[in-house]
Design an enzyme around this catalytic site. Structure first.
Site, PDB file in Angstrom:
ATOM      1  N   VAL A 164      -3.368   4.194  -7.511  1.00 65.03           N
ATOM      2  CA  VAL A 164      -4.539   4.072  -6.742  1.00 65.03           C
ATOM      3  C   VAL A 164      -4.828   4.960  -5.477  1.00 65.03           C
ATOM      4  O   VAL A 164      -6.280   5.285  -5.699  1.00 65.03           O
ATOM      5  CB  VAL A 164      -3.494   3.793  -5.487  1.00 65.03           C
ATOM      6  CG1 VAL A 164      -4.155   3.079  -4.104  1.00 65.03           C
ATOM      7  CG2 VAL A 164      -2.605   1.818  -6.241  1.00 65.03           C
ATOM      8  N   CYS A 165      -4.148   6.195  -5.479  1.00 60.50           N
ATOM      9  CA  CYS A 165      -5.126   7.098  -5.063  1.00 60.50           C
ATOM     10  C   CYS A 165      -5.829   8.179  -5.869  1.00 60.50           C
ATOM     11  O   CYS A 165      -6.962   8.375  -5.256  1.00 60.50           O
ATOM     12  CB  CYS A 165      -4.040   8.233  -5.019  1.00 60.50           C
ATOM     13  SG  CYS A 165      -2.002   8.440  -3.899  1.00 60.50           S
ATOM     14  N   THR A 166      -5.720   7.484  -7.350  1.00 66.60           N
ATOM     15  CA  THR A 166      -6.937   8.084  -8.101  1.00 66.60           C
ATOM     16  C   THR A 166      -8.657   7.475  -7.946  1.00 66.60           C
ATOM     17  O   THR A 166      -9.246   7.552  -7.704  1.00 66.60           O
ATOM     18  CB  THR A 166      -6.002   8.023  -9.603  1.00 66.60           C
ATOM     19  OG1 THR A 166      -5.443   9.227  -9.813  1.00 66.60           O
ATOM     20  CG2 THR A 166      -7.480   8.884 -10.143  1.00 66.60           C
ATOM     21  N   LEU A 210      -9.573   7.932  -4.539  1.00 67.62           N
ATOM     22  CA  LEU A 210     -10.117   9.315  -4.324  1.00 67.62           C
ATOM     23  C   LEU A 210     -11.562   9.501  -5.050  1.00 67.62           C
ATOM     24  O   LEU A 210     -12.726  10.408  -4.992  1.00 67.62           O
ATOM     25  CB  LEU A 210      -9.271  10.841  -4.326  1.00 67.62           C
ATOM     26  CG  LEU A 210      -8.951  11.243  -3.132  1.00 67.62           C
ATOM     27  CD1 LEU A 210      -7.597  10.095  -3.033  1.00 67.62           C
ATOM     28  CD2 LEU A 210      -8.287  12.505  -3.356  1.00 67.62           C
TER      29      LEU A 210
END
Length: 209
Positions: free
Chosen positions: A44-46, A49
């Site tokens: 999810v973070c990838t 960002l």
């Protein structure tokens, strides 16, 4: 203690992918979008960002500077950045803070024990040019952020800072605004275009330029 709207955003100095950063000096009169992510090399973070990088022009148009933070190291951030760029389709041009000692996370109450571990939840802080916290959003770790809403909120804050108005539900830039209750309808009609009194306390007007 949690930060409240209108509080001064805590200043900090930390290492980042752009080198050492002192937060207030780095933002230097701009808006800041400070957001935490749970961990590097996570799915999810990838996507988040990567999306932030793709929106660089949108943030710049609003005099806003995104800056991310997690409790991982600068070295981990550096190894992760190529993956983010690949997913987002654009180079990552904003700093990612390394907060291994959790100084930033604790100052901004980004670690929630009920979420299972000592990594940060998905917090968002919109900080104005005067370093005041103007908006906060917190997502659980399993839910990716809506960056369209973050941009919309920036637009709404900048609109309502510029004139005595507020924004109605589902407002988008260019939509009509609500006249502040401190202004009479007669005064509103002198100041704004196309004032429509729906209720004595609810007056719509064209958004001022």
């Amino acid at each position: 203690m949690s930060l409240h709207l209108g509080d001064t955003a805590p200043d900090f100095t930390a290492d980042s992918t752009a080198g050492p950063i002192s937060f207030h000096a780095w933002k230097d009169g701009a808006w800041a979008v400070l957001f935490s992510h749970p961990a590097d090399f996570t799915p999810v973070c990838t996507t988040e960002l990567g999306r932030t990088a793709a929106l660089a022009g949108e943030f710049a148009a609003r005099n806003a500077k995104p800056i991310a933070v997690s409790v991982d190291s600068v070295e981990d951030h550096g190894r992760w950045v190529p993956d983010i760029a690949e997913v987002g389709g654009v180079a990552v041009d904003f700093p990612i803070i390394a907060d291994q000692d959790r100084t930033v996370a604790q100052a901004y109450d980004m670690i929630h024990p009920g979420e299972g571990d000592t990594s940060t939840v998905r917090s968002v802080f919109l900080v104005d040019p005067g370093n005041k916290v103007r908006l906060t959003i917190t997502y659980p770790k399993s839910v990716g952020r809506n960056f369209t809403e973050i941009l919309r909120a920036l637009d709404a804050l900048q609109q309502t800072d510029a004139a005595p108005v507020s924004t109605p539900a589902e407002w988008q830039p260019g939509d009509r605004v609500i006249v502040a209750p401190t202004i009479s309808t007669d005064d509103a009609r002198e100041r704004f275009e196309n004032v429509d009194e729906v209720k004595p306390y609810l007056r719509f007007a064209d958004a001022p330029a």
